[in-house]
Design an enzyme around this catalytic site. Sequence first.
Site, PDB file in Angstrom:
ATOM      1  N   HIS A 307       0.849  -1.190   0.000  1.00 49.38           N
ATOM      2  CA  HIS A 307       0.000   0.000   0.000  1.00 49.38           C
ATOM      3  C   HIS A 307       0.887   1.244   0.000  1.00 49.38           C
ATOM      4  O   HIS A 307       1.942   1.272   0.613  1.00 49.38           O
ATOM      5  CB  HIS A 307      -0.910   0.022   1.241  1.00 49.38           C
ATOM      6  CG  HIS A 307      -2.068   0.940   1.091  1.00 49.38           C
ATOM      7  ND1 HIS A 307      -1.973   2.288   1.338  1.00 49.38           N
ATOM      8  CD2 HIS A 307      -3.325   0.716   0.671  1.00 49.38           C
ATOM      9  CE1 HIS A 307      -3.147   2.846   1.097  1.00 49.38           C
ATOM     10  NE2 HIS A 307      -3.992   1.919   0.697  1.00 49.38           N
ATOM     11  N   ASP A 364      -7.937  -5.128  -0.227  1.00 48.24           N
ATOM     12  CA  ASP A 364      -8.410  -6.009  -1.304  1.00 48.24           C
ATOM     13  C   ASP A 364      -8.055  -7.472  -1.092  1.00 48.24           C
ATOM     14  O   ASP A 364      -8.523  -8.334  -1.848  1.00 48.24           O
ATOM     15  CB  ASP A 364      -7.818  -5.530  -2.644  1.00 48.24           C
ATOM     16  CG  ASP A 364      -8.391  -4.186  -3.037  1.00 48.24           C
ATOM     17  OD1 ASP A 364      -7.617  -3.257  -3.328  1.00 48.24           O
ATOM     18  OD2 ASP A 364      -9.626  -4.058  -3.011  1.00 48.24           O
TER      19      ASP A 364
HETATM   20  C1  SDX Z   1      -6.116   0.103  -3.105  1.00 49.96           C
HETATM   21  O1  SDX Z   1      -4.257   4.574  -2.182  1.00 49.96           O
HETATM   22  C2  SDX Z   1      -5.217   3.983  -1.602  1.00 49.96           C
HETATM   23  O2  SDX Z   1      -5.673   4.385  -0.562  1.00 49.96           O
HETATM   24  C3  SDX Z   1      -5.819   2.794  -2.339  1.00 49.96           C
HETATM   25  C4  SDX Z   1      -6.866   1.991  -1.594  1.00 49.96           C
HETATM   26  C5  SDX Z   1      -8.134   2.768  -1.373  1.00 49.96           C
HETATM   27  O3  SDX Z   1      -8.872   2.466  -0.431  1.00 49.96           O
HETATM   28  O4  SDX Z   1      -8.451   3.652  -2.218  1.00 49.96           O
HETATM   29  O5  SDX Z   1      -6.352   1.580  -0.338  1.00 49.96           O
HETATM   30  C6  SDX Z   1      -7.267   0.743  -2.389  1.00 49.96           C
HETATM   31  O6  SDX Z   1      -5.871   0.433  -4.228  1.00 49.96           O
HETATM   32  C7  SDX Z   1      -5.254  -0.905  -2.364  1.00 49.96           C
HETATM   33  C8  SDX Z   1      -4.065  -1.441  -3.232  1.00 49.96           C
HETATM   34  C9  SDX Z   1      -4.580  -2.542  -4.180  1.00 49.96           C
HETATM   35  N1  SDX Z   1      -3.507  -2.920  -5.120  1.00 49.96           N
HETATM   36  C10 SDX Z   1      -2.885  -4.100  -5.024  1.00 49.96           C
HETATM   37  O7  SDX Z   1      -3.057  -4.911  -4.116  1.00 49.96           O
HETATM   38  C11 SDX Z   1      -1.906  -4.373  -6.164  1.00 49.96           C
HETATM   39  C12 SDX Z   1      -0.595  -4.940  -5.593  1.00 49.96           C
HETATM   40  N2  SDX Z   1       0.104  -3.881  -4.833  1.00 49.96           N
HETATM   41  C13 SDX Z   1       0.932  -3.020  -5.564  1.00 49.96           C
HETATM   42  O8  SDX Z   1       1.054  -3.031  -6.896  1.00 49.96           O
HETATM   43  C14 SDX Z   1       1.539  -1.862  -4.784  1.00 49.96           C
HETATM   44  O9  SDX Z   1       1.853  -2.292  -3.526  1.00 49.96           O
HETATM   45  C15 SDX Z   1       0.688  -0.614  -4.719  1.00 49.96           C
HETATM   46  C16 SDX Z   1       0.279  -0.183  -6.074  1.00 49.96           C
HETATM   47  C17 SDX Z   1      -0.508  -0.858  -3.858  1.00 49.96           C
HETATM   48  C18 SDX Z   1       1.538   0.485  -4.082  1.00 49.96           C
HETATM   49  O10 SDX Z   1       2.558   0.749  -4.926  1.00 49.96           O
HETATM   50  P1  SDX Z   1       3.677   1.884  -4.592  1.00 49.96           P
HETATM   51  O11 SDX Z   1       3.341   2.593  -3.347  1.00 49.96           O
HETATM   52  O12 SDX Z   1       3.896   2.677  -5.839  1.00 49.96           O
HETATM   53  O13 SDX Z   1       4.922   1.033  -4.249  1.00 49.96           O
HETATM   54  P2  SDX Z   1       5.935   0.421  -5.327  1.00 49.96           P
HETATM   55  O14 SDX Z   1       5.166  -0.152  -6.480  1.00 49.96           O
HETATM   56  O15 SDX Z   1       6.976   1.436  -5.616  1.00 49.96           O
HETATM   57  O16 SDX Z   1       6.579  -0.814  -4.509  1.00 49.96           O
HETATM   58  C19 SDX Z   1       7.678  -0.612  -3.599  1.00 49.96           C
HETATM   59  C20 SDX Z   1       8.471  -1.913  -3.650  1.00 49.96           C
HETATM   60  C21 SDX Z   1       8.886  -2.294  -5.065  1.00 49.96           C
HETATM   61  O17 SDX Z   1      10.024  -3.097  -4.957  1.00 49.96           O
HETATM   62  P3  SDX Z   1      11.510  -2.402  -5.176  1.00 49.96           P
HETATM   63  O18 SDX Z   1      11.447  -1.716  -6.532  1.00 49.96           O
HETATM   64  O19 SDX Z   1      11.650  -1.421  -4.025  1.00 49.96           O
HETATM   65  O20 SDX Z   1      12.474  -3.569  -5.127  1.00 49.96           O
HETATM   66  O21 SDX Z   1       7.630  -3.002  -3.202  1.00 49.96           O
HETATM   67  C22 SDX Z   1       7.432  -3.911  -4.285  1.00 49.96           C
HETATM   68  C23 SDX Z   1       7.774  -3.185  -5.553  1.00 49.96           C
HETATM   69  O22 SDX Z   1       8.230  -4.090  -6.569  1.00 49.96           O
HETATM   70  N3  SDX Z   1       6.020  -4.308  -4.243  1.00 49.96           N
HETATM   71  C24 SDX Z   1       5.574  -5.559  -4.421  1.00 49.96           C
HETATM   72  C25 SDX Z   1       4.189  -5.476  -4.243  1.00 49.96           C
HETATM   73  N4  SDX Z   1       3.841  -4.216  -3.970  1.00 49.96           N
HETATM   74  C26 SDX Z   1       4.984  -3.497  -3.969  1.00 49.96           C
HETATM   75  N5  SDX Z   1       6.229  -6.715  -4.714  1.00 49.96           N
HETATM   76  C27 SDX Z   1       5.447  -7.807  -4.824  1.00 49.96           C
HETATM   77  N6  SDX Z   1       4.095  -7.832  -4.675  1.00 49.96           N
HETATM   78  C28 SDX Z   1       3.442  -6.666  -4.372  1.00 49.96           C
HETATM   79  N7  SDX Z   1       2.137  -6.666  -4.210  1.00 49.96           N
END
Ligand code: SDX
Length: 428
Positions: A307, A364
Amino acid sequence: MPDFAELHFNGEVYKLPVVEGTENEKALDISKLRGQSGLITIDPGFKNTGSTTSSITFLDGEKGILRYRGYPIEQLAEESSFMEVAYLIIYGELPNSEQLNKWKVDITYHTLIHEDFKVLLEGFPSNAHPMGVLSSLVTSLTAFYPESLDPVRSADEVYMNIIRLVAKLPTIAAWAYKNEIGQPLMYPKNDLDYCGNFLKMMFGTPAEEFQPDPVVIKALNKLLILHADHEQNCSTSTVRVVGSSHASLYASVSAGINALWGPLHGGANQAVIEMLEAIKADGGDADKYLAKAKDKDDPFRLMGFGHRVYKNFDPRARIIKKAADDVLNKLGVNDPVLEIAKKLEEAALSDPYFVERKLYPNVDFYSGIIYRALGIPTNMFTVMFAMGRLPGWIAQWKEMRENGEPIGRPRQVYTGENERDYVAIEKR
Ligand code: SDX
């Protein structure tokens, strides 16, 4: 604590005022930065950038705090109803019994949608994703209520625009589902409450009277409350930016529905179930899929994990995880993907990759398991998220318009070609 920061650049010193909120959050006000220094800031994904001040929802990502208008989500989820929370989020105070009754009556008597919506629905192929149907039909409300195109013409009309949208979204959502499965459309009944009405329109048929299960109604109320607002997330920011051009509430919310659809945002609840089903079909090996999620060369992500704000735990995920056990037990549902989800969570929470990156289950991760137990089909999960988030989108749009915020128009840093002369095609 100083009430400004100093920026030293190119021999000049610029003072940037510090804005402090009621929960001691602090921000640098850079609204005059470009005029003073010629500098802009850049922050892809706005990870460190505040777009506005707001009094609707407070989040603390480190402490796992979520409050709507100051009320903790844990209390609202246990003790309130979605109709009451919707009123709270939009109007800022818990309604008294008279206000709540009027709110419910006004919504109840606007749940019908124009019969011409059937013509619009018939134009969609049966495989149309319900989110695309939902955003299209919400935009079409501007055609049936053209006065909504001047959305703030009067307080009464703002109220009616809000009532119509809250009242009609469940009907539109249920009709999108019925159109997809080829069943007769069901009409709302005024003697049912908001969630019961939706369930009847979803699962009722003319062949038999449908009585929604009170356990399902209670669980749906809780899920909608937990999704009702979440400050400046992707879809809410979309609603605010579209609304800042003075587009109608319906057009702004339709844009929010489309932003929510993405699998990185609200579409994650559908992606989580599809991921869990794939893991189950592949033998249920949680460790194999955790390894894929950690592999930078593998596009697979652990959907429902991570998140932007919550770096400890998502309070909503905790409540939903407990509710999942309760609801499945009460309904006598045994869903094997729940155990796979718990195994994944347990393994991830002790894995350095996830711990270092502070990746925890988000709203989610477990919600789809409950929706499925309630009989909601997978491709309607994000529609359920939209129904829950509607009060938040409305409240944030209303706050932005009432505060007279300027049109959203970010700047950029250009990295393309420098000036060059046109070359006739014969010479290329
Ligand atoms: C919602 O914003 C809100 O409030 C949203 C929400 C709401 O109520 O409106 O809470 C609802 O959208 C919840 C999120 C649902 N999405 C998912 O579950 C999809 C999977 N999660 C991600 O793709 C990710 O965690 C996000 C999109 C939720 C957040 O992404 P960020 O903040 O841009 O973080 P990032 O992508 O830069 O990740 C940081 C690191 C990265 O690794 P490094 O480059 O540092 O090595 O964490 C890793 C990412 O690769 N990472 C994951 C991961 N999520 C982040 N690795 C594996 N699996 C994951 N799910």
